[in-house]
Design a protein around this motif. Structure first.
Motif, PDB file in Angstrom:
ATOM      1  N   ASP A 138      47.393  49.467  29.545  1.00  0.00           N
ATOM      2  CA  ASP A 138      46.620  49.751  30.734  1.00  0.00           C
ATOM      3  C   ASP A 138      45.112  49.019  30.483  1.00  0.00           C
ATOM      4  OD1 ASP A 138      48.549  51.486  31.492  1.00  0.00           O
ATOM      5  OD2 ASP A 138      47.706  53.095  30.591  1.00  0.00           O
ATOM      6  N   TYR A 139      44.610  48.914  29.497  1.00  0.00           N
ATOM      7  CA  TYR A 139      43.423  47.953  29.450  1.00  0.00           C
ATOM      8  C   TYR A 139      43.299  46.886  30.050  1.00  0.00           C
ATOM      9  CZ  TYR A 139      39.062  45.670  28.074  1.00  0.00           C
ATOM     10  OH  TYR A 139      38.093  44.947  27.920  1.00  0.00           O
ATOM     11  N   TYR A 140      44.237  46.366  29.728  1.00  0.00           N
ATOM     12  CA  TYR A 140      44.737  44.641  30.094  1.00  0.00           C
ATOM     13  C   TYR A 140      44.853  44.426  31.508  1.00  0.00           C
ATOM     14  CZ  TYR A 140      47.306  40.183  30.876  1.00  0.00           C
ATOM     15  OH  TYR A 140      47.643  39.094  31.197  1.00  0.00           O
ATOM     16  N   TRP A 141      45.807  45.390  32.092  1.00  0.00           N
ATOM     17  CA  TRP A 141      46.005  45.184  33.545  1.00  0.00           C
ATOM     18  C   TRP A 141      44.775  45.593  34.435  1.00  0.00           C
ATOM     19  CZ3 TRP A 141      49.278  42.033  35.357  1.00  0.00           C
ATOM     20  CH2 TRP A 141      50.397  41.888  34.555  1.00  0.00           C
ATOM     21  N   GLU A 142      43.808  46.562  33.725  1.00  0.00           N
ATOM     22  CA  GLU A 142      42.689  47.036  34.526  1.00  0.00           C
ATOM     23  C   GLU A 142      41.859  45.878  34.511  1.00  0.00           C
ATOM     24  OE1 GLU A 142      40.708  48.918  36.859  1.00  0.00           O
ATOM     25  OE2 GLU A 142      42.431  49.617  36.282  1.00  0.00           O
ATOM     26  N   ALA A 143      41.601  45.149  33.286  1.00  0.00           N
ATOM     27  CA  ALA A 143      40.803  43.913  33.410  1.00  0.00           C
ATOM     28  C   ALA A 143      41.241  42.837  34.223  1.00  0.00           C
ATOM     29  CB  ALA A 143      40.646  43.352  31.864  1.00  0.00           C
ATOM     30  N   VAL A 144      42.503  42.522  34.153  1.00  0.00           N
ATOM     31  CA  VAL A 144      42.902  41.779  35.458  1.00  0.00           C
ATOM     32  C   VAL A 144      42.573  41.957  36.518  1.00  0.00           C
ATOM     33  CG1 VAL A 144      45.230  40.664  36.154  1.00  0.00           C
ATOM     34  CG2 VAL A 144      44.926  40.563  33.659  1.00  0.00           C
ATOM     35  N   ARG A 145      42.981  43.348  37.032  1.00  0.00           N
ATOM     36  CA  ARG A 145      42.571  43.768  38.453  1.00  0.00           C
ATOM     37  C   ARG A 145      41.286  43.604  38.852  1.00  0.00           C
ATOM     38  NH1 ARG A 145      40.935  48.588  40.713  1.00  0.00           N
ATOM     39  NH2 ARG A 145      42.067  49.067  42.782  1.00  0.00           N
ATOM     40  N   SER A 146      40.300  44.012  37.624  1.00  0.00           N
ATOM     41  CA  SER A 146      38.716  43.901  38.106  1.00  0.00           C
ATOM     42  C   SER A 146      38.427  42.237  38.454  1.00  0.00           C
ATOM     43  CB  SER A 146      37.975  44.275  37.070  1.00  0.00           C
ATOM     44  OG  SER A 146      38.275  43.516  35.829  1.00  0.00           O
ATOM     45  N   VAL A 147      39.058  41.384  37.673  1.00  0.00           N
ATOM     46  CA  VAL A 147      38.867  40.203  37.835  1.00  0.00           C
ATOM     47  C   VAL A 147      39.506  39.576  39.284  1.00  0.00           C
ATOM     48  CG1 VAL A 147      39.629  37.668  37.186  1.00  0.00           C
ATOM     49  CG2 VAL A 147      38.748  39.292  35.464  1.00  0.00           C
TER      50      VAL A 147
ATOM     51  N   ILE B  75      39.943  41.554  41.755  1.00  0.00           N
ATOM     52  CA  ILE B  75      38.854  42.117  42.944  1.00  0.00           C
ATOM     53  C   ILE B  75      37.801  41.251  43.133  1.00  0.00           C
ATOM     54  CG2 ILE B  75      37.312  44.023  43.209  1.00  0.00           C
ATOM     55  CD1 ILE B  75      39.384  45.890  42.063  1.00  0.00           C
ATOM     56  N   VAL B  76      37.055  40.883  41.976  1.00  0.00           N
ATOM     57  CA  VAL B  76      36.015  40.092  42.245  1.00  0.00           C
ATOM     58  C   VAL B  76      36.289  38.592  42.777  1.00  0.00           C
ATOM     59  CG1 VAL B  76      34.098  38.694  40.746  1.00  0.00           C
ATOM     60  CG2 VAL B  76      34.734  41.106  40.231  1.00  0.00           C
ATOM     61  N   HIS B  77      37.457  38.000  42.600  1.00  0.00           N
ATOM     62  CA  HIS B  77      37.724  36.519  43.052  1.00  0.00           C
ATOM     63  C   HIS B  77      38.997  36.626  44.115  1.00  0.00           C
ATOM     64  CE1 HIS B  77      35.177  34.745  40.034  1.00  0.00           C
ATOM     65  NE2 HIS B  77      35.915  35.497  39.173  1.00  0.00           N
ATOM     66  N   GLN B  78      39.066  37.862  44.957  1.00  0.00           N
ATOM     67  CA  GLN B  78      40.029  37.999  45.726  1.00  0.00           C
ATOM     68  C   GLN B  78      39.910  36.822  46.990  1.00  0.00           C
ATOM     69  OE1 GLN B  78      40.200  41.734  48.079  1.00  0.00           O
ATOM     70  NE2 GLN B  78      38.115  42.187  47.471  1.00  0.00           N
ATOM     71  N   ASP B  79      38.739  36.630  47.438  1.00  0.00           N
ATOM     72  CA  ASP B  79      38.688  35.555  48.629  1.00  0.00           C
ATOM     73  C   ASP B  79      39.174  34.335  47.960  1.00  0.00           C
ATOM     74  OD1 ASP B  79      37.793  37.364  50.092  1.00  0.00           O
ATOM     75  OD2 ASP B  79      35.377  36.916  49.673  1.00  0.00           O
TER      76      ASP B  79
END
Length: 144
Positions: free
Chosen positions: A2-11, A13-17
């Motif tokens: 879960d930590y791995y996917w949460e870290a990927v998700r946060s990256v 979110i930051v770089h979604q544009d």
């Protein structure tokens, strides 16, 4: 995990544009490549037809072959033949068109290779033979 996917998700979110821009560029590149491939397929068909004329000894004979005799399958018969050979008996329209063209099972009247939109149209006209499963085309059980 879960930590791995949460870290990927946060990256993400930051770089979604940037991700959206890159995705749009890739989709555009894919569309250009598909158009290029279709053009190359048309040109190949034209050159193959010219070479067939060079090597066709029956031209001028009374019993001259017709395009229909050279390619006896209809498009829907060619589709069924290809689908029967597949283990799961279903393909996407583009893959089905490539397989038909690769095997030389069907050509349009003007000699061009079959295109995915023709596959889609034939599925719509032959609903008793084919069914759609999401993006896949499948031969109905009674036609196996």
């Amino acid at each position: 995990m879960d930590y791995y996917w949460e870290a990927v998700r946060s990256v993400a979110i930051v770089h979604q544009d940037e991700i959206r821009i890159d995705l749009d560029r890739l989709r555009l590149d894919r569309n250009k490549a598909q158009l290029s491939l279709a053009e190359v397929e048309r040109r190949i068909a034209a050159f193959e037809m010219l070479l067939e004329l060079v090597h066709d000894e029956s031209i001028g004979d009374a019993d001259r072959r017709t395009d229909r005799e050279e390619l006896p399958l209809t498009l829907h018969d060619a589709m069924a033949e290809v689908l029967r050979d597949k283990p799961d008996q279903m393909l996407r329209a583009g893959d089905l068109a490539r397989e038909i063209n690769g095997r030389g099972l069907y050509r349009m009247r003007d000699g061009r290779p079959v295109e995915p939109q023709q596959i889609h149209a034939r599925v719509g006209h032959y609903k008793h033979m084919f069914e759609r499963k999401g993006t896949f085309i499948r031969l109905r059980d009674e036609w196996h």
